[in-house]
Design a protein around this motif. Structure first.
Motif, short mmCIF file in Angstrom:
data_model
loop_
_atom_site.label_atom_id
_atom_site.label_comp_id
_atom_site.label_asym_id
_atom_site.label_seq_id
_atom_site.Cartn_x
_atom_site.Cartn_y
_atom_site.Cartn_z
N VAL A 12 0.64 -0.96 0.32
CA VAL A 12 0.14 -0.14 -0.41
C VAL A 12 0.92 0.98 -0.15
CG1 VAL A 12 -1.68 -0.94 0.94
CG2 VAL A 12 -0.75 -0.35 2.07
N TRP A 13 1.92 1.01 0.09
CA TRP A 13 3.41 2.21 0.26
C TRP A 13 3.68 2.65 -1.26
CZ3 TRP A 13 8.88 1.61 1.45
CH2 TRP A 13 9.58 3.08 1.96
N GLY A 14 3.39 1.59 -2.01
CA GLY A 14 3.87 1.21 -3.20
C GLY A 14 2.56 2.03 -3.84
N VAL A 15 1.04 1.99 -3.59
CA VAL A 15 0.59 2.04 -4.00
C VAL A 15 -0.29 3.46 -4.38
CG1 VAL A 15 -1.97 2.10 -3.85
CG2 VAL A 15 -0.93 0.06 -3.38
N PHE A 16 0.37 4.02 -2.42
CA PHE A 16 0.16 6.04 -3.22
C PHE A 16 1.35 6.78 -4.19
CE2 PHE A 16 2.31 9.58 -1.71
CZ PHE A 16 1.17 10.94 -1.60
N TRP A 17 2.59 5.98 -3.65
CA TRP A 17 3.67 6.71 -4.64
C TRP A 17 3.26 6.61 -5.89
CZ3 TRP A 17 5.69 11.09 -2.53
CH2 TRP A 17 6.36 10.57 -1.23
N GLY A 18 2.79 5.08 -6.35
CA GLY A 18 2.59 5.14 -7.97
C GLY A 18 0.87 5.19 -8.62
N SER A 19 0.29 5.81 -7.08
CA SER A 19 -0.78 7.26 -7.82
C SER A 19 -0.08 8.03 -8.28
CB SER A 19 -2.10 6.87 -6.70
OG SER A 19 -1.95 5.32 -7.11
N TRP A 20 0.45 8.69 -6.23
CA TRP A 20 1.05 9.97 -7.31
C TRP A 20 1.92 10.60 -7.77
CZ3 TRP A 20 0.81 14.35 -4.44
CH2 TRP A 20 1.27 15.23 -4.90
N SER A 21 2.28 9.73 -8.68
CA SER A 21 3.05 10.20 -9.85
C SER A 21 1.79 10.19 -11.13
CB SER A 21 3.67 9.02 -10.31
OG SER A 21 2.88 7.78 -10.74
N ALA A 22 0.82 9.89 -11.42
CA ALA A 22 -0.10 9.86 -12.52
C ALA A 22 -1.30 11.25 -11.96
CB ALA A 22 -0.93 8.56 -12.22
N LEU A 23 -0.89 11.63 -10.51
CA LEU A 23 -1.80 12.21 -9.90
C LEU A 23 -1.28 13.91 -10.09
CD1 LEU A 23 -3.37 10.88 -6.17
CD2 LEU A 23 -4.78 11.85 -8.81
N HIS A 129 9.93 -6.20 0.33
CA HIS A 129 10.28 -4.67 -1.18
C HIS A 129 9.82 -4.76 -2.65
CE1 HIS A 129 13.16 -1.40 1.49
NE2 HIS A 129 12.59 -2.85 1.82
N ALA A 130 9.08 -6.36 -2.94
CA ALA A 130 8.82 -6.86 -4.25
C ALA A 130 8.01 -6.02 -4.52
CB ALA A 130 9.09 -8.18 -4.39
N ALA A 131 6.96 -6.01 -3.05
CA ALA A 131 5.97 -5.83 -2.92
C ALA A 131 5.61 -4.14 -3.47
CB ALA A 131 4.97 -5.72 -1.80
N PHE A 132 6.66 -3.88 -3.52
CA PHE A 132 6.71 -1.93 -3.18
C PHE A 132 6.41 -1.39 -5.52
CE2 PHE A 132 8.13 1.87 -4.27
CZ PHE A 132 6.99 2.82 -2.84
N PRO A 133 8.05 -2.29 -5.99
CA PRO A 133 7.55 -1.79 -7.62
C PRO A 133 5.94 -2.13 -8.05
CG PRO A 133 8.94 -3.71 -6.72
CD PRO A 133 9.19 -2.54 -5.15
N VAL A 134 5.59 -3.55 -7.69
CA VAL A 134 4.44 -4.72 -8.19
C VAL A 134 3.36 -3.31 -8.24
CG1 VAL A 134 3.18 -6.31 -8.08
CG2 VAL A 134 5.03 -6.26 -7.71
N ALA A 135 3.18 -2.76 -7.37
CA ALA A 135 2.16 -2.19 -6.23
C ALA A 135 2.23 -1.21 -7.45
CB ALA A 135 2.14 -1.69 -4.96
N VAL A 136 3.14 -0.06 -7.42
CA VAL A 136 3.89 1.26 -8.17
C VAL A 136 2.81 0.74 -9.68
CG1 VAL A 136 5.10 2.44 -9.69
CG2 VAL A 136 5.34 2.03 -7.19
N ILE A 137 3.82 -0.23 -10.62
CA ILE A 137 3.34 -0.43 -11.64
C ILE A 137 1.27 -0.64 -12.23
CG2 ILE A 137 2.97 -2.27 -13.11
CD1 ILE A 137 5.99 -2.99 -12.23
N VAL A 138 0.94 -1.62 -10.84
CA VAL A 138 -0.93 -1.74 -11.30
C VAL A 138 -1.29 0.04 -10.69
CG1 VAL A 138 -2.85 -2.53 -9.95
CG2 VAL A 138 -0.46 -3.68 -10.40
N ALA A 139 -1.05 0.39 -9.97
CA ALA A 139 -1.53 1.34 -8.96
C ALA A 139 -1.59 2.99 -9.98
CB ALA A 139 -0.61 2.17 -7.85
N ALA A 140 -0.67 3.51 -10.74
CA ALA A 140 -0.45 4.10 -12.01
C ALA A 140 -1.51 4.18 -12.82
CB ALA A 140 1.08 4.88 -12.66
N PRO A 141 -0.90 3.43 -13.40
CA PRO A 141 -2.80 3.28 -15.03
C PRO A 141 -3.92 2.95 -14.33
CG PRO A 141 -1.21 1.03 -14.67
CD PRO A 141 -0.58 1.99 -13.65
N ALA A 142 -4.11 2.66 -13.06
CA ALA A 142 -5.58 2.33 -12.64
C ALA A 142 -5.61 3.78 -12.12
CB ALA A 142 -5.68 1.19 -11.11
N SER A 148 -8.95 9.99 -15.50
CA SER A 148 -10.43 9.62 -17.09
C SER A 148 -11.39 9.61 -17.03
CB SER A 148 -9.79 8.54 -18.13
OG SER A 148 -10.08 7.31 -17.58
N LEU A 149 -11.98 8.40 -15.27
CA LEU A 149 -13.72 8.96 -15.63
C LEU A 149 -14.07 9.81 -14.20
CD1 LEU A 149 -13.59 5.25 -14.77
CD2 LEU A 149 -14.05 6.11 -16.34
#
Length: 367
Positions: A12-23, A129-142, A148-149
């Motif tokens: 979830v830490w990675g989810v935020f930072w992945g989303s942050w770049s897209a936000l 630590h592998a969970a962080f980049p996986v979360a970033v990859i998923v969170a940014a496009p999501a 877009s919605l």
């Protein structure tokens, strides 16, 4: 169960930072910030993080479970608060608070993982630590899809905050932290000096990592004539390979630090040179993937090494805090080199950081 809880927090830490770049574009519009305003506000993250990391490192010993739960909850609140700001100044102040919470979470997660490794006898850092980049990859496009919605920063960040709070509750179930207890110092002689060296070498790796995260899309769009879609694949290629590197290292329990230094120095340094100087976007993507694959296992392995005999968690905290300076130095270094040369040359010059990583091979004690 312990591993699953630690992985969930890191994810979830990675989810935020992945989303942050897209936000970021939407946040910039929300607060009415110029590019200069936004750059100044973003500097609040390391300003808040570094002192918080140092303080957390002093307080966390014997309190790993509660420290991780509290820092995760504070991170959730800080993330939600960013969705409510309306001025560049308020954004900067909010990001100082976010940086402090993120820095505390970084230290708490690493010390909790280190204690879990010692108590279980297993190897956990690579998987966590592998969970962080996986979360970033998923969170940014999501997050891009959510925008877009028609969903704005406040709505996206509120959802993320709920997820982070849920993982803070999960952290409370960790079988860690028995209170502050006197422990025998089982750290080897020269452990502090070695921890400082590990932190500096990790910072070199993180300078390269942060440069890919911040500049890779710009490189492909502006210098390789890539479409926005192809350019957006650059961070994903890096993060995907980073994850593969960490999980591969986890699959080989006998793999020590020495081969990882060699891999990081040659592959990480060579990969970023290829990415910067390749004549086509596709070759640059290959370079970013090689860089991620080579660098991915190194920092978790360093933290795992620092955790050996570190009952107080102070050495893990020291390595984490020192290594974080890589994130502070990276944007300034690449910006300066880009002004003097060009962005492709600036990224290629980061390959020189592979040299000290190669020399790190000589610093490793026998396993």
């Amino acid at each position: 169960m312990t591993l699953a809880r630690l992985v969930a927090v890191c994810a979830v830490w990675g989810v935020f930072w992945g989303s942050w770049s897209a936000l970021l574009p939407a946040v910039q519009t929300q607060v009415g910030a110029t590019n200069a305003d936004l750059g100044l506000a973003l500097a609040g993250v390391p300003v808040g993080a570094i002192p918080a990391m140092a303080l957390t490192g002093r307080l966390v010993r014997g309190r790993e479970r509660i420290a991780l739960a509290v820092s995760t909850a504070l991170f959730a609140l800080a993330a939600a608060g960013i969705g409510l700001v309306t001025t560049p100044l308020a954004l900067g102040l909010a990001l100082v608070g976010l940086g402090a919470a993120s820095g505390a979470l970084d230290i708490a997660l690493n010390t909790a993982t280190g204690r879990a490794e010692r108590e279980s006898g297993g190897r956990l850092f690579q998987t966590v630590h592998a969970a962080f980049p996986v979360a970033v990859i998923v969170a940014a496009p999501a997050t891009g899809l959510a925008r877009s919605l028609g969903y704005g920063p406040a709505q996206v960040l509120a959802v993320i905050a709920v997820l982070v709070l849920a993982c803070a509750a999960l952290a409370m179930g960790l079988p860690l932290g028995r209170g502050v207890q006197p422990v025998a110092d089982s750290r080897p002689k020269g452990a502090w000096r070695h921890a400082m060296l590990l932190g500096v070498l990790a910072a070199f790796a993180l300078i390269i990592e942060n440069s890919v995260e911040q500049w890779s899309v710009l490189l492909l769009e502006d210098f390789r004539s890539a479409s926005a879609l192809l350019a957006s694949a650059a961070p994903a290629a890096y993060m995907g390979a980073l994850t593969a590197g960490r999980l591969t290292a986890q699959a080989f329990p006998g793999l020590g630090l020495r081969p990882l230094y060699v891999l990081a120095g040659l592959g990480g340094g060579g990969g970023i040179v290829l990415a910067g100087l390749a004549p086509t976007a596709w070759l640059s993507l290959v370079g970013f993937a090689i860089t991620g694959l080579a660098l991915g296992p190194l920092v978790p392995a360093m933290l795992s090494r620092a955790a050996v005999g570190d009952e107080e968690g102070t050495l893990v905290s020291a390595v984490s805090t020192i290594s974080y300076t890589g994130f502070v130095v990276s944007p300034l270094l690449v910006a300066g080199l880009s002004a003097a040369f060009s962005l492709p040359v600036a990224l290629a010059l980061l390959g020189a950081l592979g040299v000290p990583l190669l020399l790190g091979y000589l610093t490793v004690r026998s396993r």
